[in-house]
Design a protein around this motif. Sequence first.
Motif, PDB file in Angstrom:
ATOM      1  N   THR A 127       0.842  -1.204   0.000  1.00 15.77           N
ATOM      2  CA  THR A 127       0.000   0.000   0.000  1.00 15.77           C
ATOM      3  C   THR A 127       0.879   1.257   0.000  1.00 15.77           C
ATOM      4  OG1 THR A 127      -1.868  -1.074   1.115  1.00 15.77           O
ATOM      5  CG2 THR A 127      -1.724   1.311   1.314  1.00 15.77           C
ATOM      6  N   ALA A 128       1.906   1.251   0.831  1.00 19.30           N
ATOM      7  CA  ALA A 128       2.800   2.410   0.899  1.00 19.30           C
ATOM      8  C   ALA A 128       3.522   2.599  -0.434  1.00 19.30           C
ATOM      9  CB  ALA A 128       3.811   2.224   2.028  1.00 19.30           C
ATOM     10  N   PHE A 129       3.921   1.498  -1.039  1.00 13.89           N
ATOM     11  CA  PHE A 129       4.603   1.548  -2.332  1.00 13.89           C
ATOM     12  C   PHE A 129       3.712   2.227  -3.361  1.00 13.89           C
ATOM     13  CE2 PHE A 129       8.400  -0.731  -4.008  1.00 13.89           C
ATOM     14  CZ  PHE A 129       8.397  -0.177  -5.265  1.00 13.89           C
ATOM     15  N   ARG A 130       2.481   1.772  -3.422  1.00 14.11           N
ATOM     16  CA  ARG A 130       1.566   2.306  -4.427  1.00 14.11           C
ATOM     17  C   ARG A 130       1.225   3.768  -4.137  1.00 14.11           C
ATOM     18  NH1 ARG A 130      -3.459   1.755  -4.830  1.00 14.11           N
ATOM     19  NH2 ARG A 130      -3.583   0.305  -3.103  1.00 14.11           N
ATOM     20  N   GLU A 131       1.062   4.097  -2.862  1.00 10.73           N
ATOM     21  CA  GLU A 131       0.717   5.481  -2.522  1.00 10.73           C
ATOM     22  C   GLU A 131       1.852   6.446  -2.816  1.00 10.73           C
ATOM     23  OE1 GLU A 131      -0.866   5.659   1.442  1.00 10.73           O
ATOM     24  OE2 GLU A 131      -2.861   5.151   0.676  1.00 10.73           O
ATOM     25  N   SER A 132       3.061   5.932  -2.889  1.00 13.77           N
ATOM     26  CA  SER A 132       4.171   6.814  -3.229  1.00 13.77           C
ATOM     27  C   SER A 132       4.167   7.147  -4.721  1.00 13.77           C
ATOM     28  CB  SER A 132       5.496   6.164  -2.841  1.00 13.77           C
ATOM     29  OG  SER A 132       5.792   5.117  -3.738  1.00 13.77           O
ATOM     30  N   GLY A 133       3.192   6.592  -5.453  1.00 15.61           N
ATOM     31  CA  GLY A 133       3.045   6.926  -6.869  1.00 15.61           C
ATOM     32  C   GLY A 133       3.821   5.995  -7.783  1.00 15.61           C
ATOM     33  N   LEU A 134       4.462   4.972  -7.188  1.00 17.03           N
ATOM     34  CA  LEU A 134       5.269   4.065  -8.004  1.00 17.03           C
ATOM     35  C   LEU A 134       4.543   2.750  -8.193  1.00 17.03           C
ATOM     36  CD1 LEU A 134       8.613   4.825  -6.232  1.00 17.03           C
ATOM     37  CD2 LEU A 134       7.990   5.491  -8.556  1.00 17.03           C
TER      38      LEU A 134
ATOM     39  N   ARG B  43       2.670  14.035  -4.887  1.00 15.01           N
ATOM     40  CA  ARG B  43       3.485  12.838  -5.036  1.00 15.01           C
ATOM     41  C   ARG B  43       4.726  12.898  -4.142  1.00 15.01           C
ATOM     42  NH1 ARG B  43       4.968   9.739 -10.617  1.00 15.01           N
ATOM     43  NH2 ARG B  43       6.709   8.592  -9.762  1.00 15.01           N
ATOM     44  N   ARG B  44       5.331  14.064  -4.085  1.00 17.00           N
ATOM     45  CA  ARG B  44       6.516  14.207  -3.259  1.00 17.00           C
ATOM     46  C   ARG B  44       6.183  14.032  -1.773  1.00 17.00           C
ATOM     47  NH1 ARG B  44      11.909  15.742  -3.959  1.00 17.00           N
ATOM     48  NH2 ARG B  44      11.539  14.482  -5.796  1.00 17.00           N
ATOM     49  N   LEU B  45       5.009  14.552  -1.394  1.00 11.99           N
ATOM     50  CA  LEU B  45       4.553  14.396   0.000  1.00 11.99           C
ATOM     51  C   LEU B  45       4.432  12.923   0.373  1.00 11.99           C
ATOM     52  CD1 LEU B  45       1.623  16.782   0.978  1.00 11.99           C
ATOM     53  CD2 LEU B  45       3.743  16.346   2.233  1.00 11.99           C
ATOM     54  N   LYS B  46       3.841  12.138  -0.511  1.00 14.45           N
ATOM     55  CA  LYS B  46       3.667  10.701  -0.247  1.00 14.45           C
ATOM     56  C   LYS B  46       5.029  10.026  -0.108  1.00 14.45           C
ATOM     57  CE  LYS B  46      -0.916  10.187  -1.140  1.00 14.45           C
ATOM     58  NZ  LYS B  46      -1.893   9.523  -0.279  1.00 14.45           N
ATOM     59  N   LEU B  47       5.950  10.466  -0.958  1.00 12.17           N
ATOM     60  CA  LEU B  47       7.293   9.892  -0.917  1.00 12.17           C
ATOM     61  C   LEU B  47       7.968  10.224   0.421  1.00 12.17           C
ATOM     62  CD1 LEU B  47       9.404   8.362  -2.548  1.00 12.17           C
ATOM     63  CD2 LEU B  47      10.078  10.523  -3.610  1.00 12.17           C
ATOM     64  N   ILE B  48       7.818  11.456   0.875  1.00 14.60           N
ATOM     65  CA  ILE B  48       8.405  11.853   2.160  1.00 14.60           C
ATOM     66  C   ILE B  48       7.803  10.999   3.287  1.00 14.60           C
ATOM     67  CG2 ILE B  48       8.663  13.735   3.833  1.00 14.60           C
ATOM     68  CD1 ILE B  48       8.423  15.693   1.441  1.00 14.60           C
ATOM     69  N   ALA B 167      11.823   8.505 -12.179  1.00 18.78           N
ATOM     70  CA  ALA B 167      11.079   7.333 -11.701  1.00 18.78           C
ATOM     71  C   ALA B 167      12.035   6.222 -11.282  1.00 18.78           C
ATOM     72  CB  ALA B 167      10.119   6.829 -12.778  1.00 18.78           C
ATOM     73  N   LYS B 168      13.137   6.055 -12.020  1.00 15.81           N
ATOM     74  CA  LYS B 168      14.120   5.037 -11.649  1.00 15.81           C
ATOM     75  C   LYS B 168      14.707   5.362 -10.270  1.00 15.81           C
ATOM     76  CE  LYS B 168      15.858   4.024 -16.340  1.00 15.81           C
ATOM     77  NZ  LYS B 168      15.465   2.670 -16.727  1.00 15.81           N
ATOM     78  N   ALA B 169      15.081   6.634 -10.076  1.00  8.94           N
ATOM     79  CA  ALA B 169      15.711   7.014  -8.803  1.00  8.94           C
ATOM     80  C   ALA B 169      14.716   6.870  -7.649  1.00  8.94           C
ATOM     81  CB  ALA B 169      16.241   8.443  -8.885  1.00  8.94           C
ATOM     82  N   GLU B 170      13.452   7.237  -7.885  1.00  9.83           N
ATOM     83  CA  GLU B 170      12.452   7.081  -6.831  1.00  9.83           C
ATOM     84  C   GLU B 170      12.250   5.602  -6.490  1.00  9.83           C
ATOM     85  OE1 GLU B 170       9.762  11.011  -7.922  1.00  9.83           O
ATOM     86  OE2 GLU B 170       8.760   9.096  -7.627  1.00  9.83           O
ATOM     87  N   THR B 171      12.292   4.763  -7.516  1.00  9.56           N
ATOM     88  CA  THR B 171      12.115   3.325  -7.280  1.00  9.56           C
ATOM     89  C   THR B 171      13.288   2.756  -6.484  1.00  9.56           C
ATOM     90  OG1 THR B 171      10.798   3.130  -9.282  1.00  9.56           O
ATOM     91  CG2 THR B 171      11.717   1.095  -8.409  1.00  9.56           C
ATOM     92  N   VAL B 172      14.479   3.237  -6.764  1.00  3.95           N
ATOM     93  CA  VAL B 172      15.657   2.826  -5.991  1.00  3.95           C
ATOM     94  C   VAL B 172      15.420   3.124  -4.509  1.00  3.95           C
ATOM     95  CG1 VAL B 172      18.026   3.528  -5.431  1.00  3.95           C
ATOM     96  CG2 VAL B 172      17.425   2.986  -7.786  1.00  3.95           C
ATOM     97  N   VAL B 173      14.954   4.341  -4.241  1.00  6.57           N
ATOM     98  CA  VAL B 173      14.816   4.800  -2.859  1.00  6.57           C
ATOM     99  C   VAL B 173      13.669   4.077  -2.149  1.00  6.57           C
ATOM    100  CG1 VAL B 173      14.130   6.803  -1.499  1.00  6.57           C
ATOM    101  CG2 VAL B 173      15.860   7.041  -3.298  1.00  6.57           C
TER     102      VAL B 173
END
Lengths: 212, 212
Positions: A127-134, B43-48, B167-173
């Motif tokens: 869920t967290a993965f998907r919510e991060s937009g990825l 999207r950035r918020l979710k990533l944070i 997207a690649k870098a975000e997926t890495v993280v």
Amino acid sequence: MAQLSEASSIPVATIKLYLREGLLSPGARTSPNQAQYGLSHLRRLKLIQVLVKLGRLSLAAAGEVLDAIDSDLPLIETFGIAQRAATRVVDRASIHDEDLGRIDALIEDWHVHPDGCGRYDAAAALTAFRESGLKATDDWYRRYADAALAVAEADLDLVDAQEGRSAKAETVVVGTVLGDAVFAGLRRAAQEHVSYTRYAQDGTGSPPAPTS
Amino acid sequence: MAQLSEASSIPVATIKLYLREGLLSPGARTSPNQAQYGLSHLRRLKLIQVLVKLGRLSLAAAGEVLDAIDSDLPLIETFGIAQRAATRVVDRASIHDEDLGRIDALIEDWHVHPDGCGRYDAAAALTAFRESGLKATDDWYRRYADAALAVAEADLDLVDAQEGRSAKAETVVVGTVLGDAVFAGLRRAAQEHVSYTRYAQDGTGSPPAPTS
């Protein structure tokens, strides 16, 4: 107690805390101010440290796990107790049904209790993965599940190789807590290796130095 | 900002904190009291949130990881930054040489920098394992390393499948942070399955209910 502290490199105050909390059994009293501690105390102390320091268990959770080791519960139940104690509590309400369904499809051949923590933990991370937009692919999940099964077989073989219920139960507990850390470390090293193999172009034969 | 808070389910105070700490870029100001936020902010918020809540990164560490995503650093270096940020700091002085040697023997065919965090993390867990008085077998380590390599290949395939550097870098993280959680959950479910298969004797076809 001073000797026990020295042998274990654990401060006397910490040992006293463990005694007060009932994690460690009292030594045999030899005088009003002295008690005798043996190798079993030393070993138990090290086990408590693993649970509390590395597994980040609360003293109450560590107590439950130690009680399970000392009990004559079937090993399969000791596993369940160790798993719940060593698992961060996830908010099950925040998990999307879609992600729980994806995990269920992945492990449909496995005998897993619907209330077991593993299913929910894995789904919460999706869920967290998907919510991060990825997007993670089905192929990625599948390979994780295959690797998890291989590791679980290795875990159970290690348990089976121990002699006596007590050593088996301790291995269940320590393996559950430390196995995560061993795997996370090896995964990072493997990522370094695979990304070097795929991306490194400097031809020096060694990965770039870590930046700091 | 109220809309951004609503769309992300993240409190305004938390969003303001992220803005102050430079994790989130300011919206385009439309009046002295109003700013415009877009989907990229959401999207950035979710990533944070993934980094801070699930990865338990400090705001400073999350900032470093986000900077790496936004940079044009080679992916292999972004991996290194994400790994260090998402790894608990272990006391390298407490690791026994013997355990580091055991890890090195295990991964001798891998291209790994001697200062990389994975090697030390795995060795620290082995030291803790041994100090708890238990023995892990070479067979157990080897199967963990094989599984870690399979997972790392899946991780890199997932990164390769993304379009564009960002997207690649975000997926890495995200993969570095959440992959640990996905694997830990699946490992627990797999342990349940394997221990059921080996130990359950009640013949009901379902594992015992978790005790609580």
